[in-house]
Design an enzyme around this catalytic site. Sequence first.
Site, PDB file in Angstrom:
ATOM      1  N   GLU A 111     -14.266   4.885  40.560  1.00 45.49           N
ATOM      2  CA  GLU A 111     -15.354   5.612  41.238  1.00 45.49           C
ATOM      3  C   GLU A 111     -16.320   6.210  40.213  1.00 45.49           C
ATOM      4  O   GLU A 111     -16.797   7.336  40.356  1.00 45.49           O
ATOM      5  CB  GLU A 111     -14.804   6.662  42.197  1.00 45.49           C
ATOM      6  CG  GLU A 111     -14.144   5.994  43.398  1.00 45.49           C
ATOM      7  CD  GLU A 111     -13.866   6.935  44.534  1.00 45.49           C
ATOM      8  OE1 GLU A 111     -14.685   7.834  44.777  1.00 45.49           O
ATOM      9  OE2 GLU A 111     -12.834   6.752  45.191  1.00 45.49           O
TER      10      GLU A 111
HETATM   11  N1  COS Z   1     -28.263   9.270  44.890  1.00 44.05           N
HETATM   12  C1  COS Z   1     -29.321   8.680  45.476  1.00 44.05           C
HETATM   13  N2  COS Z   1     -30.101   7.793  44.855  1.00 44.05           N
HETATM   14  C2  COS Z   1     -29.800   7.505  43.580  1.00 44.05           C
HETATM   15  C3  COS Z   1     -28.710   8.072  42.898  1.00 44.05           C
HETATM   16  C4  COS Z   1     -27.937   9.013  43.607  1.00 44.05           C
HETATM   17  N3  COS Z   1     -26.900   9.591  43.042  1.00 44.05           N
HETATM   18  N4  COS Z   1     -28.650   7.583  41.652  1.00 44.05           N
HETATM   19  C5  COS Z   1     -29.678   6.731  41.543  1.00 44.05           C
HETATM   20  N5  COS Z   1     -30.357   6.679  42.718  1.00 44.05           N
HETATM   21  C6  COS Z   1     -31.559   5.911  43.008  1.00 44.05           C
HETATM   22  C7  COS Z   1     -32.647   6.255  42.011  1.00 44.05           C
HETATM   23  O1  COS Z   1     -33.411   7.349  42.474  1.00 44.05           O
HETATM   24  C8  COS Z   1     -33.465   4.996  41.990  1.00 44.05           C
HETATM   25  O2  COS Z   1     -34.301   4.951  43.128  1.00 44.05           O
HETATM   26  P1  COS Z   1     -35.784   4.318  43.063  1.00 44.05           P
HETATM   27  O3  COS Z   1     -35.568   2.843  42.898  1.00 44.05           O
HETATM   28  O4  COS Z   1     -36.390   4.651  44.384  1.00 44.05           O
HETATM   29  O5  COS Z   1     -36.449   4.942  41.881  1.00 44.05           O
HETATM   30  C9  COS Z   1     -32.409   3.895  42.165  1.00 44.05           C
HETATM   31  O6  COS Z   1     -31.272   4.520  42.801  1.00 44.05           O
HETATM   32  C10 COS Z   1     -31.983   3.300  40.864  1.00 44.05           C
HETATM   33  O7  COS Z   1     -31.573   4.376  40.040  1.00 44.05           O
HETATM   34  P2  COS Z   1     -31.343   4.239  38.483  1.00 44.05           P
HETATM   35  O8  COS Z   1     -32.494   3.480  37.908  1.00 44.05           O
HETATM   36  O9  COS Z   1     -31.005   5.552  37.912  1.00 44.05           O
HETATM   37  O10 COS Z   1     -30.068   3.285  38.481  1.00 44.05           O
HETATM   38  P3  COS Z   1     -29.227   2.743  37.303  1.00 44.05           P
HETATM   39  O11 COS Z   1     -28.978   1.315  37.585  1.00 44.05           O
HETATM   40  O12 COS Z   1     -29.818   3.124  35.997  1.00 44.05           O
HETATM   41  O13 COS Z   1     -27.794   3.470  37.498  1.00 44.05           O
HETATM   42  C11 COS Z   1     -26.028   5.035  37.381  1.00 44.05           C
HETATM   43  C12 COS Z   1     -27.542   4.776  37.385  1.00 44.05           C
HETATM   44  C13 COS Z   1     -25.403   4.732  36.038  1.00 44.05           C
HETATM   45  C14 COS Z   1     -25.871   6.499  37.678  1.00 44.05           C
HETATM   46  C15 COS Z   1     -25.336   4.206  38.467  1.00 44.05           C
HETATM   47  O14 COS Z   1     -25.441   2.835  38.208  1.00 44.05           O
HETATM   48  C16 COS Z   1     -23.882   4.540  38.667  1.00 44.05           C
HETATM   49  O15 COS Z   1     -23.538   5.574  39.227  1.00 44.05           O
HETATM   50  N6  COS Z   1     -22.966   3.641  38.238  1.00 44.05           N
HETATM   51  C17 COS Z   1     -21.562   3.787  38.448  1.00 44.05           C
HETATM   52  C18 COS Z   1     -21.159   2.990  39.618  1.00 44.05           C
HETATM   53  C19 COS Z   1     -19.744   3.257  39.960  1.00 44.05           C
HETATM   54  O16 COS Z   1     -19.357   4.396  40.155  1.00 44.05           O
HETATM   55  N7  COS Z   1     -18.937   2.200  40.031  1.00 44.05           N
HETATM   56  C20 COS Z   1     -17.570   2.355  40.316  1.00 44.05           C
HETATM   57  C21 COS Z   1     -17.111   1.385  41.311  1.00 44.05           C
HETATM   58  S1  COS Z   1     -17.325   1.808  42.922  1.00 44.05           S
HETATM   59  S2  COS Z   1     -15.668   2.568  43.517  1.00 44.05           S
END
Ligand code: COS
Length: 635
Positions: A363
């Site tokens: 997660e």
């Molecule tokens: N809540 C709502 N929206 C979000 C968000 C959140 N927590 N985090 C990012 N977004 C939105 C951003 O605002 C952006 O929106 P716009 O396209 O309208 O600008 C979009 O999503 C893309 O965001 P960002 O460019 O920051 O995405 P990244 O690909 O750089 O990823 C992280 C950011 C690293 C935080 C994300 O990929 C992540 O959480 N990865 C981990 C995933 C995970 O937990 N995997 C485990 C398996 S699932 S059990």
Amino acid sequence: MQFRVDEAHEKFREEIRAFAEKEIKPYAFQWDRENKFPREMITKLGQKGWLGLPFPKEYGGAGMDIMSYAIAIEELARCDGGCGTIVSAHISLGSWPIYAFGTEEQKKKYLVPLAKGEKLAAFGLTEPNAGSDAGGTETTAVLEGDHYVLNGEKIFITNGGEADTYVIFAVTTPGIGTRGISAFIVESGWEGFTIGDHYDKLGIRSSATAQLLFEDVIVPKENLLGKEGQGFKIAMETLDGGRVGVAGQALGIAQGAYESCMAYAKDRVQFGKPIAFQEAISFKIADMATNIRAARMLVYSAAEMKDQHIPQGMEAAMAKQFASDTALHVAQEAVQIYGGNGYLKGMDVERFYRDAKITQIYEGTNEIMRVVISAHILGKPPKKETPILASSSTSNVTGPRKKIVMKKGTAQEKVDALVENLKADGYDFTVGIPADTPIGEAERVVSAGKGIGSKDNMKLIEDLAAAAGAAIGSSRPVAETLQYVPIERYVGMSGQKFRGNLYIACGISGAIQHLKGIIDASTIVAINKNANAPIFKNCDYGIVGDVNEILPLLTKALDTGKKKPAPPMKKIKRPTPKKEKPPYKIMVCDGCGYEYDPMKGDPAADIPPGTTFERLPEDWTCPDCAEPKSNFQEA
Ligand code: COS
């Protein structure tokens, strides 16, 4: 920041602790040893209404708050980490997005039975190329009339194979990165939706974790969750909230390990007094207690913020990161306090130690937690303006491959085409190596996967290996579980690495762990009846067909009688990667040369980023010179 745990919460803790002590604790060792999903216990939890704990009563839930939910997961994990996982994945990951983003119809149809505990939920985001970088999703959903057609693969899915309802993320608009991902509700048992490998894990072994495979699965349009393109945000918001659950689970594991080793330390006498009173141990206990208390504050304060609808993405990430680090550290110290006894199977601290590790990984890894926390504090780092190409069909685990997959035609035609290609690539089948050549030294290997079926069918592999002049290999389950071949013949990430030229994978689906062992192969041939098996994305030549039919034909085609000993291996060159083309058309204005960029859209005309040219309204005009849409040409 507010913080409170009132009497009602403590009363609820007593209730769920009593349940866990009776229904989980006595069996946890057995479930762990046998990798057994505790179906009966889950049914009982459902009957108590606790599988719908934080959902409103009108949707079949218990109408309790997030604080109670965090306490519930903590108490389940205090007895068994795996049980915490099952319930947390069901509530936070599988059910919550339906509650938060579903239509009234979707909630009635799917959330109600989930909240009542009649059904179990799962969440399918992770893929071989989309783990921490969830935007790299490759599973696709193509709209065809009144339904989407879903194709792809999900890995490491908690409750996979046990769940009835899955929230699945797939690309609906390729080439525009995270904005092209959508979420869908998918039911188990739908045609083309199969469960692949069940993982044999270090810890949380009572929980089921499996691979999901989708081959032309028809998903009705009404099962789109939220809007098209909203999937990434749904996933992120779900994970933000879900982290309170994992944090609660980590806290419970830490608490369980702490209580267990304290009892032992008070009982165990060395140098004339209980070891608890030896400074070396009492200081450990003091540190454990301090860290657990700090973790509890973080978990409950994030839960309280969620209850009060205050954005808690950062606080939940802090709680998850700190509580999971605490869980591993406390469990490790608990094993240390138990000494030699703690190293034995059957001791709860040994299990807690293994269960704790995953809470730092899943997660969102703790490294990603720090990305989330720092982005909240500092803002997001600047990104390049270039379009993000979804790691399209060309990306795969084994690097650039030809991917010539023969699906149509008779079995003989497919075999003939394969043999012709291999000969054209320079393979000489008049020479060969012994079947027992060590995998790491073999120029060619014919390898068997679970798809080979019964042990008698290994004769097909032996015959093909002899005809191809190859050594024999296998996937891990064939060597380890089925024991069809000696263990040293197993090819994969944790087995032998194949570095030779030709690898013929027979009935191997292509789990990432296997593929990592054949990355260096010059040519990969895949034979599998499931056209959607990941091995086909990772091969040079593939035949979609039954091994029982294909292998004898291939054996006959390659058989040249007795083989001459193969000369020293010369590495055959691999194909070079093709340059990726953007998966959308580049459209340019005839009047002024303006190039429409789907990544940017046209904010002045209220066209959001992520809108492809085809989806622009017909009355849209060029932002620079007002030429009509029809005057744009493909570049
Ligand atoms: N809540 C709502 N929206 C979000 C968000 C959140 N927590 N985090 C990012 N977004 C939105 C951003 O605002 C952006 O929106 P716009 O396209 O309208 O600008 C979009 O999503 C893309 O965001 P960002 O460019 O920051 O995405 P990244 O690909 O750089 O990823 C992280 C950011 C690293 C935080 C994300 O990929 C992540 O959480 N990865 C981990 C995933 C995970 O937990 N995997 C485990 C398996 S699932 S059990």
